[in-house]
Structure formats: structure tokens, C-alpha cells
Design a protein around this motif. Structure first.
Motif, PDB file in Angstrom:
ATOM      1  N   PHE A  37     -20.188   0.961  27.362  1.00 26.73           N
ATOM      2  CA  PHE A  37     -21.259   1.372  26.442  1.00 26.73           C
ATOM      3  C   PHE A  37     -21.867   0.181  25.703  1.00 26.73           C
ATOM      4  O   PHE A  37     -22.555   0.354  24.710  1.00 26.73           O
ATOM      5  CB  PHE A  37     -20.728   2.394  25.430  1.00 26.73           C
ATOM      6  CG  PHE A  37     -20.297   3.680  26.062  1.00 26.73           C
ATOM      7  CD1 PHE A  37     -21.221   4.521  26.665  1.00 26.73           C
ATOM      8  CD2 PHE A  37     -18.960   4.047  26.090  1.00 26.73           C
ATOM      9  CE1 PHE A  37     -20.827   5.704  27.258  1.00 26.73           C
ATOM     10  CE2 PHE A  37     -18.557   5.219  26.688  1.00 26.73           C
ATOM     11  CZ  PHE A  37     -19.492   6.055  27.277  1.00 26.73           C
ATOM     12  N   GLN A  38     -21.547  -1.038  26.164  1.00 24.60           N
ATOM     13  CA  GLN A  38     -22.031  -2.233  25.471  1.00 24.60           C
ATOM     14  C   GLN A  38     -22.988  -3.034  26.357  1.00 24.60           C
ATOM     15  O   GLN A  38     -22.829  -3.060  27.575  1.00 24.60           O
ATOM     16  CB  GLN A  38     -20.851  -3.156  25.113  1.00 24.60           C
ATOM     17  CG  GLN A  38     -19.748  -2.510  24.320  1.00 24.60           C
ATOM     18  CD  GLN A  38     -20.160  -2.247  22.894  1.00 24.60           C
ATOM     19  OE1 GLN A  38     -20.773  -3.088  22.253  1.00 24.60           O
ATOM     20  NE2 GLN A  38     -19.821  -1.072  22.395  1.00 24.60           N
ATOM     21  N   ASN A  39     -23.954  -3.695  25.709  1.00 26.90           N
ATOM     22  CA  ASN A  39     -24.694  -4.763  26.381  1.00 26.90           C
ATOM     23  C   ASN A  39     -23.852  -6.013  26.243  1.00 26.90           C
ATOM     24  O   ASN A  39     -23.756  -6.571  25.154  1.00 26.90           O
ATOM     25  CB  ASN A  39     -26.049  -5.006  25.701  1.00 26.90           C
ATOM     26  CG  ASN A  39     -27.047  -3.943  26.070  1.00 26.90           C
ATOM     27  OD1 ASN A  39     -27.161  -3.585  27.231  1.00 26.90           O
ATOM     28  ND2 ASN A  39     -27.750  -3.436  25.086  1.00 26.90           N
ATOM     29  N   TYR A  40     -23.238  -6.441  27.302  1.00 26.85           N
ATOM     30  CA  TYR A  40     -22.318  -7.568  27.192  1.00 26.85           C
ATOM     31  C   TYR A  40     -22.439  -8.380  28.470  1.00 26.85           C
ATOM     32  O   TYR A  40     -22.038  -7.930  29.545  1.00 26.85           O
ATOM     33  CB  TYR A  40     -20.894  -7.056  26.977  1.00 26.85           C
ATOM     34  CG  TYR A  40     -19.835  -8.110  26.747  1.00 26.85           C
ATOM     35  CD1 TYR A  40     -20.140  -9.472  26.685  1.00 26.85           C
ATOM     36  CD2 TYR A  40     -18.499  -7.734  26.585  1.00 26.85           C
ATOM     37  CE1 TYR A  40     -19.162 -10.419  26.471  1.00 26.85           C
ATOM     38  CE2 TYR A  40     -17.509  -8.676  26.369  1.00 26.85           C
ATOM     39  CZ  TYR A  40     -17.853 -10.020  26.312  1.00 26.85           C
ATOM     40  OH  TYR A  40     -16.868 -10.950  26.106  1.00 26.85           O
ATOM     41  N   ASN A  41     -23.016  -9.579  28.347  1.00 27.29           N
ATOM     42  CA  ASN A  41     -23.119 -10.459  29.504  1.00 27.29           C
ATOM     43  C   ASN A  41     -22.375 -11.751  29.216  1.00 27.29           C
ATOM     44  O   ASN A  41     -22.548 -12.342  28.152  1.00 27.29           O
ATOM     45  CB  ASN A  41     -24.592 -10.751  29.820  1.00 27.29           C
ATOM     46  CG  ASN A  41     -24.754 -11.342  31.203  1.00 27.29           C
ATOM     47  OD1 ASN A  41     -24.175 -12.392  31.493  1.00 27.29           O
ATOM     48  ND2 ASN A  41     -25.512 -10.684  32.054  1.00 27.29           N
ATOM     49  N   LEU A  42     -21.552 -12.185  30.153  1.00 26.52           N
ATOM     50  CA  LEU A  42     -20.712 -13.360  29.912  1.00 26.52           C
ATOM     51  C   LEU A  42     -21.538 -14.630  29.776  1.00 26.52           C
ATOM     52  O   LEU A  42     -21.059 -15.627  29.242  1.00 26.52           O
ATOM     53  CB  LEU A  42     -19.686 -13.524  31.038  1.00 26.52           C
ATOM     54  CG  LEU A  42     -18.539 -12.518  31.035  1.00 26.52           C
ATOM     55  CD1 LEU A  42     -17.629 -12.747  32.215  1.00 26.52           C
ATOM     56  CD2 LEU A  42     -17.749 -12.613  29.745  1.00 26.52           C
ATOM     57  N   VAL A 259     -20.668  -7.591  32.165  1.00 24.27           N
ATOM     58  CA  VAL A 259     -19.462  -6.858  31.794  1.00 24.27           C
ATOM     59  C   VAL A 259     -19.751  -5.368  31.621  1.00 24.27           C
ATOM     60  O   VAL A 259     -19.019  -4.510  32.114  1.00 24.27           O
ATOM     61  CB  VAL A 259     -18.863  -7.446  30.498  1.00 24.27           C
ATOM     62  CG1 VAL A 259     -17.768  -6.537  29.945  1.00 24.27           C
ATOM     63  CG2 VAL A 259     -18.316  -8.836  30.758  1.00 24.27           C
ATOM     64  N   GLY A 260     -20.852  -5.062  30.928  1.00 26.29           N
ATOM     65  CA  GLY A 260     -21.192  -3.665  30.677  1.00 26.29           C
ATOM     66  C   GLY A 260     -21.437  -2.890  31.958  1.00 26.29           C
ATOM     67  O   GLY A 260     -20.866  -1.818  32.169  1.00 26.29           O
ATOM     68  N   GLY A 261     -22.266  -3.448  32.834  1.00 26.45           N
ATOM     69  CA  GLY A 261     -22.585  -2.772  34.087  1.00 26.45           C
ATOM     70  C   GLY A 261     -21.362  -2.566  34.957  1.00 26.45           C
ATOM     71  O   GLY A 261     -21.131  -1.483  35.492  1.00 26.45           O
TER      72      GLY A 261
END
Lengths: 290, 274
Positions: A37-42, A259-261
Motif C-alpha cells: 500500500f506504499q509508494n516505495y522505490n529503492l 518495492v510497492g509494486g
């Protein structure tokens, strides 16, 4: 005769494994759920924000998603078909009185012990290679154009490799079940004039049904996770032609840094696996009550 | 009534069975044969008679330091199996010898952790390994393989322990044996075969595990699975060497596997087929 004392001791003995598995199950799973449920890109880890259902929508609208689900199902279905039908036939054959049964068994079971990267590379380089592979040699012998397996039929090539790895498992389980079939029953049926086909349909097949169920369910769990075979042969390609769900998630996570996807994909994989797991648990659980 | 099996029937079945068996075994056989060829021979078309050179085996060691991934495979598979046994034996023991109403539920729950697809937790595990500095370490991978195989270890041990008759325990107790004596002199000798089978199957499973071992290592802790997978990029002229590396990677586990056929059925079907 379990006293309070022994019961307390039993709890104590079980504690380490229960706690470990509990942590192992809850911690990563809840993290996956949270990340999904987060927008999280490394590549931009400082900028994390709540995404709602965006990741799921993103995954769902990606054309690669449906292809990967379809490919996953084709791999599972194709391998199951080959291994269950082939395994039954081979088990019936080996169950006959033959010379050197022990060695035949050993030869047939061997592919199961070959680690996936080795199995895939052996097939890729030495069997299916379009110029140097054994299959190409055979094609040329008949004056045919050799098939470029991984370019023309990438998914089929992977199905064949994985089926080769799992055929021994199906054969061994079905053979074990076959050998527990009462020979007096077989003789009685024979004396009653049942022919080979009828004996197989009305006697052998029902007896094998349970073992077949177990083979199908256990293999499905492992086949949903096929990974190394794809990594070393086609790397998912050409395009997404041989990308399954596992491979798509791996690409999203470790090559796309999303990460999110990837987590949303992971949750979808869990749902898929759970559908199978419910049936497997029921089949195994029944045996426990025996 | 002895069934009359004609010799003709037996000969036909034998020929058919051997043909199928050799066909299935062929890729392995051909790998071994190719490992004994020179590189030009390896791509010179189908040929089952190599020049029996051992150069490839030597080259794999001198150029690629083969011993390192091999050692890693041994440490990881044996280490994780022993760790899983240490954690699993007391647990399986307790469930087999003092079962409660909930024992079945606990067992089923443990099995259910095995159903979780590895890829679903790839992201959190990768990030945790990164943050704790466990990436590409043997200790990190050993923990991982232990957790993966723990449910199978407990299940297998449980099915073996359950077959040890409880009356023997009672008899020992009546003869005045204490708990410790009971464990050392009565239970341990009866449990050893089951523990050995479990050990064997789980070393095989850990040796061949090809998702975490590839994804969580790069060089230092890479076992044979990752080592072999690193040769996937297409370069035509190393097949003989790759075959030598592959042969050494599968030989020990193949031989162990031949000795554990029965346990394999039992372990992988969770006792559902014997």
C-alpha cells in the motif's frame, strides 16, 4: 497419563519451533502487506508515501500481469499433465516383473536430485541448443530444420525441462502406491475374465487416485514457484513470453526497484497459492485422522 | 496361485523399461560424458565416447575456484539441516509422545507455513537482509534454509516418532527408568533411523534450493546453485567445463538420493503415501 508436569515440558519443547515459525510467518508477510500500500522505490527511498490501491491497480493494468498469470497456469498445467500421465505409464511399466528393476528405478528417479540451474543449463546447452544440441542433431539426421526452442517455443521448452525434473517424483509416488495394491485382488479380477484395460480402469486407477491427488497438489505448490529454470534459460523472454508470476515479481522488485509494486504482486501470489493450499491441507489432514 | 509370467513378457517389459529409463537418464549421462570431452569435441555433434580428459575438472578449480561454492553448499545444507533438527526434534517428540487435542492443528499450521510462496516475501526478506548486513553471508542463508525446511523436518520426525510404541516407555518406567535413562537407552536407539532419514532428505532439499540461494548471495557465500546459474550467459565454448562443474555439483546429492528413495516419498508427501 500426561500429567501437568509432562504437559508443561511438552509445551517447553515445542516453544522454539512454534515461536520461530510464527515470527517467520507474521513478520515478512505483514511487511509485504504494508509495502503493497506504499509508494516505495529503492532508487528514491527517502520518498515513501501511502499509495492506497495504486500498486494493485498498476499491477492489474500491466499487460505483463495477465500474461504472467497465464504463463504460470500453463507451466503448472502442462507439467502436471506430462508428469501424471507419464508417471502413471512408467510406474505401471516398472511394476512389471523385469530384469534389473533396482537399477531402472535409480535411473528414473535421478533427475529429481539435479539442482534446477544444472537441469536447465544442461537442457539449454546440450539438448535444445539450435546448432549443437542433441535434438538439433536428430532433426538434421531426418533432414529437418532444427528448432530454436528458446526463441520459438520458450514456454514449452521450460515446461519440458521442469517436467523432466518432476517426472521422477510422480513416478516414484505412483509406483509406491501401485506396489501396495493387493495382488490377490488383481488375480481375482483376472480370473473373473477382466481384461487388462478393465483391470486398469476399475481396479488400478481407483487405487491410484489418492496418490495422484497428492502428486498433483504437492507439485502444484512447487510449480507455482518455478524460478531458476527461467532465470538461466530465457530470462523471461522473448518479451514476456516465458515470464511467470514469480519472475515478474522478481523483475519488479530487484530489477525495477519497485518495492510497492512487487509487494502487491506478492500478495496476489499468496492468494493463488492459498487456493491450492486449502485443498492440499484437506487431503493431508484426512490422512492424519486415519 | 502363482501367476505364470512368460519369459517373453518379461523380456519385452524389460526392454521397454530400460529404454524409458535410459531416455530419462540421458541428460545426466550426457553431462558426465561431455565433462570428459575437450571443448571442441563438446560442440562437434552427438558423440557418446569422449577422449576421457580430466582437464575440465582441473580448469574449473584453477580458474573458478570451484572448491569455494562447493564448501558453501556443504556448510549451508548440512548446517541448516542440523539446526532444523535441533529445533525440530524436541517439538516432534512432544507432539508424538504427549499429544493434545491441538496437536493436529499445530501440525497443520506448521505445514501451512510451507505453502507461502517464497517470492511473496522476497522484498521484506531482501530488505531485512540488507539492513542487518546478512546479504551474501553464510549465516544469513543458513537461517533462511533452516526456516524453510523446519516444517518438513518436524513433519517427517513426527511420522517416525509416532510409530515408536508407547508401551515400551511404560515398560521402561515400570522397571524404574528415569526420564533421562528412558531417553538415552530406550527412545534414542529407536529414533535414530527416523532422524537419519530426515537428515538425508533435508540435506538434499537444502542443497538444491535455488531461489534464496541465488537471490541472497553474490560471491562470498554463493553455493553451487548460484555458481552454476552464473554461467547462464551465452558463451559457446565452455560446455565441457560447465559439464564438469555440473557433474561435481550433482554427483554427491545424486548418490545420497539413491539411498533415500523411500524417505523421499514419505517426506515429501507428509506421510500421505507410504
Amino acid at each position: 497419563m500426561a500429567t501437568q508436569n509432562t504437559r508443561g515440558l511438552a509445551r517447553l519443547m515445542m516453544a522454539p519451533s512454534v515461536i520461530l515459525l510464527l515470527v517467520w510467518m507474521i513478520v515478512p508477510l505483514s511487511m509485504t502487506l504494508w509495502f503493497s500500500f506504499q509508494n516505495y522505490n529503492l532508487l528514491n527511498p527517502a520518498n515513501v508515501s501511502f499509495a492506497g490501491l495504486f500498486n494493485y491497480r498498476f499491477f492489474y493494468t500491466d499487460p505483463a500481469f495477465f500474461q504472467s498469470i497465464w504463463n504460470t497456469l500453463l507451466i503448472v498445467g502442462g507439467v502436471l499433465l506430462i508428469t501424471v500421465v507419464g508417471g502413471t505409464l512408467i510406474a505401471l511399466l516398472i511394476d512389471q516383473p523385469i530384469f534389473g528393476q533396482g537399477i531402472v528405478r535409480i535411473l528414473v528417479i535421478s533427475p529429481f536430485f539435479v539442482m534446477p540451474p544444472v537441469a536447465a543449463l544442461v537442457w539449454k546447452n546440450m539438448i535444445m541448443h539450435p546448432s549443437y544440441g542433441v535434438l538439433a542433431d536428430i532433426s538434421r539426421l531426418f533432414g529437418l530444420q532444427p528448432i530454436d526452442w528458446f526463441a520459438q517455443y520458450p514456454l514449452l521448452a521450460i515446461i519440458i525441462i521442469v517436467a523432466w525434473q518432476w517426472l521422477p517424483f510422480a513416478t516414484l509416488i505412483l509406483l509406491t502406491a501401485l506396489q501396495s495394491l493387493d495382488s490377490e485382488q488383481k488375480e481375482a479380477a483376472e480370473m473373473d475374465g477382466a481384461n487388462v484395460l478393465n483391470r486398469f480402469i476399475y481396479l488400478t486407477l481407483p487405487h491410484l487416485a489418492r496418490a495422484m491427488t497428492v502428486v498433483v497438489l504437492i507439485q502444484t505448490i512447487f510449480l507455482l514457484g518455478v524460478y531458476a529454470e527461467i532465470l538461466v534459460t530465457t530470462n523471461g523472454g522473448p518479451g514476456y513470453a516465458s515470464t511467470n508470476l514469480v519472475f515478474l515479481i522478481y523483475r519488479t522488485a530487484l530489477l525495477g526497484y519497485d518495492v510497492g509494486g512487487a509487494s502487491a504482486g506478492g500478495i496476489i501470489a499468496i492468494i493463488l497459492a492459498n487456493i491450492v493450499a486449502i485443498f492440499l491441507m484437506r487431503a493431508v489432514g484426512k490422512n492424519l485422522d486415519r | 496361485m502363482a501367476r505364470s509370467v512368460t519369459t517373453r513378457h518379461k523380456v519385452i517389459a524389460t526392454v521397454a523399461a530400460w529404454a524409458v529409463a535410459l531416455l530419462i537418464f540421458f541428460p545426466i549421462l550426457y553431462t558426465v560424458v561431455t565433462s570428459l570431452k575437450t571443448e571442441p569435441e563438446a560442440i562437434a555433434g552427438f558423440n557418446l565416447i569422449p577422449s576421457f580428459t580430466l582437464d575440465n575438472y582441473v580448469t574449473v578449480q584453477t580458474q573458478r575456484d570451484y572448491i569455494k561454492p562447493f564448501t558453501n553448499s556443504v556448510i549451508l545444507s548440512v548446517g541448516s539441516t542440523i539446526l532444523a533438527l535441533i529445533i525440530g526434534i524436541p517439538s516432534a517428540w512432544a507432539m508424538a509422545f504427549s499429544p493434545t487435542k491441538r496437536t493436529k492443528d499445530v501440525l497443520m499450521w506448521m505445514l501451512s507455513t510451507k505453502m507461502m510462496p517464497a517470492v511473496a516475501v522476497l522484498v521484506p526478506i531482501y530488505l531485512m537482509f540488507r539492513d542487518f548486513g546478512l546479504l551474501d553471508t553464510r549465516i544469513g542463508l543458513t537461517i533462511m534454509l533452516t526456516l524453510i525446511n523446519l516444517p518438513i523436518v518436524i513433519w517427517m520426525l513426527y511420522t517416525y516418532f509416532r510409530e515408536i510404541p508407547g508401551e515400551i516407555l511404560e515398560a521402561a518406567r515400570m522397571d524404574g527408568a528415569g526420564l533421562w535413562q528412558e531417553i538415552v537407552y530406550v527412545l534414542t536407539p529407536m529414533a535414530v533411523p527416523g532422524i537419519a532419514s530426515t537428515l538425508l532428505l533435508n540435506i538434499i532439499l537444502a542443497w538444491n534450493e535455488s531461489f534464496w540461494t541465488i537471490r541472497l548471495t553474490t560471491a562470498t557465500a554463493a553455493p553451487l546453485t548460484a555458481f552454476i546459474a552464473s554461467f547462464s550467459s551465452p558463451q559457446g565454448l565452455f560446455w565441457a567445463k560447465l559439464s564438469a562443474a555440473s557433474t561435481m555439483a550433482i554427483a554427491p546429492i545424486l548418490i545420497m538420493g539413491w539411498f533415500s528413495q523411500k524417505q523421499l516419498v514419505r517426506g515429501l508427501t507428509f506421510g500421505a503415501v507410504k
